[in-house]
Write a protein that holds these residues in place. Sequence first.
Motif, PDB file in Angstrom:
ATOM      1  N   PRO A  68      -4.781  21.305  -3.887  1.00 22.90           N
ATOM      2  CA  PRO A  68      -5.779  20.685  -3.001  1.00 22.90           C
ATOM      3  C   PRO A  68      -5.767  21.369  -1.631  1.00 22.90           C
ATOM      4  N   SER A  69      -6.931  21.448  -1.013  1.00 19.03           N
ATOM      5  CA  SER A  69      -7.017  22.148   0.281  1.00 19.03           C
ATOM      6  C   SER A  69      -6.130  21.507   1.332  1.00 19.03           C
ATOM      7  N   SER A  70      -5.713  20.276   1.084  1.00 20.19           N
ATOM      8  CA  SER A  70      -4.836  19.562   2.010  1.00 20.19           C
ATOM      9  C   SER A  70      -3.364  19.809   1.702  1.00 20.19           C
ATOM     10  N   MET A  71      -3.048  20.772   0.838  1.00 18.47           N
ATOM     11  CA  MET A  71      -1.679  20.907   0.306  1.00 18.47           C
ATOM     12  C   MET A  71      -0.604  21.154   1.362  1.00 18.47           C
ATOM     13  N   ILE A  80       4.194   2.070  -8.543  1.00 22.38           N
ATOM     14  CA  ILE A  80       4.632   3.063  -7.555  1.00 22.38           C
ATOM     15  C   ILE A  80       5.364   4.195  -8.265  1.00 22.38           C
ATOM     16  N   VAL A  81       4.890   5.415  -8.049  1.00 14.11           N
ATOM     17  CA  VAL A  81       5.530   6.581  -8.644  1.00 14.11           C
ATOM     18  C   VAL A  81       6.756   6.928  -7.801  1.00 14.11           C
ATOM     19  N   THR A  82       7.924   6.933  -8.440  1.00  9.66           N
ATOM     20  CA  THR A  82       9.148   7.231  -7.693  1.00  9.66           C
ATOM     21  C   THR A  82       9.770   8.561  -8.114  1.00  9.66           C
ATOM     22  N   SER A 124      -0.319  17.262   2.151  1.00 11.25           N
ATOM     23  CA  SER A 124      -0.283  16.209   1.125  1.00 11.25           C
ATOM     24  C   SER A 124       1.039  16.166   0.379  1.00 11.25           C
ATOM     25  N   GLN A 125       1.266  15.034  -0.290  1.00  8.88           N
ATOM     26  CA  GLN A 125       2.487  14.843  -1.076  1.00  8.88           C
ATOM     27  C   GLN A 125       2.152  14.782  -2.568  1.00  8.88           C
ATOM     28  N   ILE A 126       3.153  15.108  -3.379  1.00 12.79           N
ATOM     29  CA  ILE A 126       2.944  15.082  -4.829  1.00 12.79           C
ATOM     30  C   ILE A 126       2.551  13.678  -5.316  1.00 12.79           C
ATOM     31  N   GLY A 177       0.860  11.416  -3.752  1.00 11.02           N
ATOM     32  CA  GLY A 177      -0.560  11.227  -3.431  1.00 11.02           C
ATOM     33  C   GLY A 177      -1.439  12.027  -4.381  1.00 11.02           C
ATOM     34  N   ASN A 178      -1.039  13.285  -4.649  1.00 14.74           N
ATOM     35  CA  ASN A 178      -1.807  14.136  -5.578  1.00 14.74           C
ATOM     36  C   ASN A 178      -1.910  13.467  -6.944  1.00 14.74           C
ATOM     37  N   ILE A 179      -0.785  12.919  -7.417  1.00 13.99           N
ATOM     38  CA  ILE A 179      -0.771  12.291  -8.753  1.00 13.99           C
ATOM     39  C   ILE A 179      -1.694  11.075  -8.760  1.00 13.99           C
ATOM     40  N   ASN A 180      -1.611  10.296  -7.704  1.00 13.78           N
ATOM     41  CA  ASN A 180      -2.385   9.057  -7.693  1.00 13.78           C
ATOM     42  C   ASN A 180      -3.873   9.258  -7.443  1.00 13.78           C
ATOM     43  N   GLU A 181      -4.252  10.441  -6.942  1.00 11.49           N
ATOM     44  CA  GLU A 181      -5.684  10.751  -6.822  1.00 11.49           C
ATOM     45  C   GLU A 181      -6.121  11.714  -7.924  1.00 11.49           C
ATOM     46  N   ASN A 182      -5.165  12.185  -8.740  1.00 14.94           N
ATOM     47  CA  ASN A 182      -5.466  13.229  -9.724  1.00 14.94           C
ATOM     48  C   ASN A 182      -6.204  14.383  -9.037  1.00 14.94           C
ATOM     49  N   SER A 183      -5.593  14.910  -7.995  1.00 13.84           N
ATOM     50  CA  SER A 183      -6.269  15.892  -7.148  1.00 13.84           C
ATOM     51  C   SER A 183      -6.521  17.226  -7.844  1.00 13.84           C
ATOM     52  N   GLY A 184      -7.613  17.854  -7.405  1.00 12.45           N
ATOM     53  CA  GLY A 184      -7.954  19.195  -7.876  1.00 12.45           C
ATOM     54  C   GLY A 184      -7.749  20.182  -6.746  1.00 12.45           C
ATOM     55  N   GLY A 185      -8.278  21.369  -6.894  1.00 15.86           N
ATOM     56  CA  GLY A 185      -8.143  22.373  -5.848  1.00 15.86           C
ATOM     57  C   GLY A 185      -8.946  23.602  -6.197  1.00 15.86           C
ATOM     58  N   VAL A 212       0.858  -1.191   0.000  1.00 13.88           N
ATOM     59  CA  VAL A 212       0.000   0.000   0.000  1.00 13.88           C
ATOM     60  C   VAL A 212       0.894   1.241   0.000  1.00 13.88           C
ATOM     61  N   PRO A 213       1.085   1.893  -1.176  1.00  9.85           N
ATOM     62  CA  PRO A 213       1.878   3.121  -1.164  1.00  9.85           C
ATOM     63  C   PRO A 213       1.105   4.188  -0.410  1.00  9.85           C
ATOM     64  N   ARG A 214       1.808   4.936   0.439  1.00  9.05           N
ATOM     65  CA  ARG A 214       1.106   5.938   1.248  1.00  9.05           C
ATOM     66  C   ARG A 214       1.864   7.253   1.213  1.00  9.05           C
ATOM     67  N   GLY A 215       1.143   8.328   0.825  1.00  7.24           N
ATOM     68  CA  GLY A 215       1.713   9.664   0.904  1.00  7.24           C
ATOM     69  C   GLY A 215       1.513  10.152   2.324  1.00  7.24           C
ATOM     70  N   SER A 216       0.635  11.182   2.482  1.00  5.52           N
ATOM     71  CA  SER A 216       0.372  11.677   3.839  1.00  5.52           C
ATOM     72  C   SER A 216      -0.927  11.118   4.413  1.00  5.52           C
ATOM     73  N   GLY A 217      -1.579  10.238   3.670  1.00  5.27           N
ATOM     74  CA  GLY A 217      -2.803   9.604   4.181  1.00  5.27           C
ATOM     75  C   GLY A 217      -3.975  10.551   4.316  1.00  5.27           C
ATOM     76  N   THR A 218      -4.010  11.630   3.522  1.00  5.56           N
ATOM     77  CA  THR A 218      -5.128  12.583   3.633  1.00  5.56           C
ATOM     78  C   THR A 218      -6.274  12.252   2.684  1.00  5.56           C
ATOM     79  N   ASN A 219      -6.135  11.163   1.927  1.00  6.19           N
ATOM     80  CA  ASN A 219      -7.217  10.838   0.981  1.00  6.19           C
ATOM     81  C   ASN A 219      -8.513  10.562   1.722  1.00  6.19           C
ATOM     82  N   LEU A 220      -9.615  10.778   1.027  1.00  8.20           N
ATOM     83  CA  LEU A 220     -10.931  10.666   1.649  1.00  8.20           C
ATOM     84  C   LEU A 220     -11.733   9.510   1.049  1.00  8.20           C
TER      85      LEU A 220
HETATM   86  C1  LIG Z   1      -8.876  18.660   4.825  1.00  7.79           C
HETATM   87  C2  LIG Z   1      -8.747  17.996   3.492  1.00  7.79           C
HETATM   88  C3  LIG Z   1      -8.916  18.740   2.344  1.00  7.79           C
HETATM   89  C4  LIG Z   1      -8.807  18.139   1.084  1.00  7.79           C
HETATM   90  N1  LIG Z   1      -8.956  18.907  -0.028  1.00  7.79           N
HETATM   91  C5  LIG Z   1      -8.839  18.346  -1.254  1.00  7.79           C
HETATM   92  C6  LIG Z   1      -8.998  19.146  -2.431  1.00  7.79           C
HETATM   93  O1  LIG Z   1      -9.221  20.356  -2.374  1.00  7.79           O
HETATM   94  N2  LIG Z   1      -8.885  18.520  -3.616  1.00  7.79           N
HETATM   95  C7  LIG Z   1      -8.623  17.184  -3.737  1.00  7.79           C
HETATM   96  O2  LIG Z   1      -8.536  16.680  -4.854  1.00  7.79           O
HETATM   97  N3  LIG Z   1      -8.474  16.402  -2.630  1.00  7.79           N
HETATM   98  C8  LIG Z   1      -8.556  16.947  -1.408  1.00  7.79           C
HETATM   99  N4  LIG Z   1      -8.404  16.163  -0.289  1.00  7.79           N
HETATM  100  C9  LIG Z   1      -8.089  14.730  -0.441  1.00  7.79           C
HETATM  101  C10 LIG Z   1      -6.562  14.407  -0.377  1.00  7.79           C
HETATM  102  O3  LIG Z   1      -5.885  15.365   0.380  1.00  7.79           O
HETATM  103  C11 LIG Z   1      -5.926  14.303  -1.760  1.00  7.79           C
HETATM  104  O4  LIG Z   1      -6.423  13.165  -2.402  1.00  7.79           O
HETATM  105  C12 LIG Z   1      -4.388  14.228  -1.751  1.00  7.79           C
HETATM  106  O5  LIG Z   1      -3.911  14.232  -3.078  1.00  7.79           O
HETATM  107  C13 LIG Z   1      -3.843  12.988  -1.064  1.00  7.79           C
HETATM  108  O6  LIG Z   1      -2.451  13.180  -0.875  1.00  7.79           O
HETATM  109  P1  LIG Z   1      -1.662  12.316   0.197  1.00  7.79           P
HETATM  110  O7  LIG Z   1      -0.224  12.624   0.069  1.00  7.79           O
HETATM  111  O8  LIG Z   1      -2.246  12.452   1.530  1.00  7.79           O
HETATM  112  O9  LIG Z   1      -1.899  10.837  -0.394  1.00  7.79           O
HETATM  113  P2  LIG Z   1      -2.465   9.554   0.357  1.00  7.79           P
HETATM  114  O10 LIG Z   1      -3.785   9.835   0.937  1.00  7.79           O
HETATM  115  O11 LIG Z   1      -1.435   8.993   1.239  1.00  7.79           O
HETATM  116  O12 LIG Z   1      -2.620   8.577  -0.891  1.00  7.79           O
HETATM  117  C14 LIG Z   1      -3.552   8.818  -1.902  1.00  7.79           C
HETATM  118  C15 LIG Z   1      -3.484   7.691  -2.948  1.00  7.79           C
HETATM  119  O13 LIG Z   1      -2.249   7.748  -3.631  1.00  7.79           O
HETATM  120  C16 LIG Z   1      -1.530   6.514  -3.525  1.00  7.79           C
HETATM  121  N5  LIG Z   1      -0.119   6.897  -3.475  1.00  7.79           N
HETATM  122  C17 LIG Z   1       0.471   7.804  -2.653  1.00  7.79           C
HETATM  123  N6  LIG Z   1       1.767   7.963  -2.996  1.00  7.79           N
HETATM  124  C18 LIG Z   1       2.002   7.114  -4.043  1.00  7.79           C
HETATM  125  C19 LIG Z   1       3.129   6.817  -4.851  1.00  7.79           C
HETATM  126  N7  LIG Z   1       4.302   7.415  -4.668  1.00  7.79           N
HETATM  127  N8  LIG Z   1       2.991   5.896  -5.828  1.00  7.79           N
HETATM  128  C20 LIG Z   1       1.819   5.268  -6.043  1.00  7.79           C
HETATM  129  N9  LIG Z   1       0.710   5.532  -5.328  1.00  7.79           N
HETATM  130  C21 LIG Z   1       0.801   6.432  -4.340  1.00  7.79           C
HETATM  131  C22 LIG Z   1      -2.095   5.845  -2.295  1.00  7.79           C
HETATM  132  O14 LIG Z   1      -1.950   4.446  -2.367  1.00  7.79           O
HETATM  133  C23 LIG Z   1      -3.558   6.288  -2.358  1.00  7.79           C
HETATM  134  O15 LIG Z   1      -4.263   5.458  -3.247  1.00  7.79           O
HETATM  135  C24 LIG Z   1      -8.534  16.736   0.986  1.00  7.79           C
HETATM  136  C25 LIG Z   1      -8.370  15.986   2.150  1.00  7.79           C
HETATM  137  C26 LIG Z   1      -8.476  16.594   3.396  1.00  7.79           C
HETATM  138  C27 LIG Z   1      -8.281  15.755   4.619  1.00  7.79           C
END
Ligand SMILES: Cc1cc2nc3c(=O)[nH]c(=O)nc-3n(C[C@H](O)[C@H](O)[C@H](O)COP(=O)(O)OP(=O)(O)OC[C@H]3O[C@@H](n4cnc5c(N)ncnc54)[C@H](O)[C@@H]3O)c2cc1C
Length: 470
Positions: free
Chosen positions: A133-136, A205-207, A139-141, A143-151, A68-76
Amino acid sequence: MLKKKIMKQLVHIVGEDNVQSSNASKLAYSYDATPQFQAMPDAIVAPRNTNQVSEIVKLCCKHKVPIVPRGSGTNLSAGTTPLEGGIVLLFKHMDKLLEIDENNLTVTTQPGMNTLKLIETVEAKGLFYPPDPSSMKISQIGGNINENSGGLRGLKYGVTRDYVMGLEIVLPNGDIIRTGGKLAKDVAGYDLTRLFVGSEGTLGIVTEATLKLVPLPESKKTMLALYEDLNAAAESVSKIISSRIIPTTLEFLDQPTLKVVEDFSKIGLPTHVQAVLLIEQDGTADAVEQDMKKMQQICQENGAVQVDTARTEAEAEALRTARRSALSALARLRPTTILEDATVPRSEIARMVQSINEIAKKHRVDICTFGHAGDGNLHPTCLTDERNKEEIERVEAAFEEIFKKAVELGGTITGEHGVGAMKSNYLHLKVGEAGISVMQSMKNAFDPNNIMNPGKIFAKSNPKRVVVKR
Ligand SMILES: Cc1cc2nc3c(=O)[nH]c(=O)nc-3n(C[C@H](O)[C@H](O)[C@H](O)COP(=O)(O)OP(=O)(O)OC[C@H]3O[C@@H](n4cnc5c(N)ncnc54)[C@H](O)[C@@H]3O)c2cc1C
């Protein structure tokens, strides 16, 4: 539990200090920001470089150990809960910004790089990385890439996907590949870069990542439009877009959210109105002035009772920060906060907001709504208590109806938070059984042993949100 032989080999690869398996550390990585999901991993491993990642993956592949790759665990979306045990892979040592290339306008970084730190570093050079993303702050890059995060800036600038140009990836068999690069054009074979963006750690895994930068806009203005009527605010969103203005930010907060955010941030937000729109534009000073004037007029013509422009950058930043703190502020109210991200075409915002309120009323649940209204990306947020089974059933029923409504209006079950384990049972609503089947074939082709983040995206036996214990 992992066999002693495997633990020994993990220690051999990364060193003793980088393998944790105490109960306390396993507990710490058993959950993420998603309520109601928890499962214990067998070990937590922190590699120092790509070769170590590759060696770990080869070992796990041989012994069929989940990763389980884990960035900062902020995913929802319960995306990092180790539902089938195995190892949690951390990137705390792989957090360096490797290069800012001012000729090609790119930044190359390791996956553990903090999002805000990257944004601030490139801004100091007059460059701009828009996904915010509001969690910036946390959060880690990777994690952002793997969720395709917006903001907040997604409306004008797009989401993470639009900035990922190249990746280094460790595949589920341990092979290392590079996709894309610093190229504006590249059509050599399938677009693997795009496939990996948003793949939620299920394909590899994105390195390392090379990201696109743009010039930092010269000027920026922020305003707040106040409404006595929710629908009028939603109408204004549609009218602004249809008048061919694309603001940087067009955010929506309803009254319950406003009250809680004000209580939390104490910046003088208007809590007497039913809704506000937070609007921002950037660009050249003239263009910004012109667009802001036009948007002010549109808001007033569509029912805004007041429109206030921030006088200073500090005032503007306070408004942005208040919006970004909406989830944290709401989370103080009740023991469990479930935030969703049903998304509709922008033109359907008014109907979707209205439907969310009707559905909440019908199921007698407390739902506050805020979100990236300009993207059609709403965050209906339910304040509840997971210990109350009867209430949770009503919450589930309400969210199912909300997802169905979003899809009916041409939308989707998730705009930016991903499917994870949380929404795997709703995926068919958006992509159908044939869509799931083709996605599953792709997953099998990359990861025939199903070791990469198992239990995510594809529904298993956990029919609804459950607390999964091992
Ligand atoms: C208060 C709050 C506000 C938020 N606001 C937004 C927002 O505005 N927009 C938005 O899009 N999301 C938002 N989020 C959700 C979340 O923060 C994003 O999804 C963020 O990109 C997750 O980053 P992370 O580093 O915590 O990743 P994690 O939660 O640790 O991981 C996210 C996913 O990426 C995978 N992953 C992580 N690192 C790697 C890697 N190196 N290689 C392969 N897979 C990997 C994990 O397995 C998991 O599936 C918010 C969350 C919170 C708690």
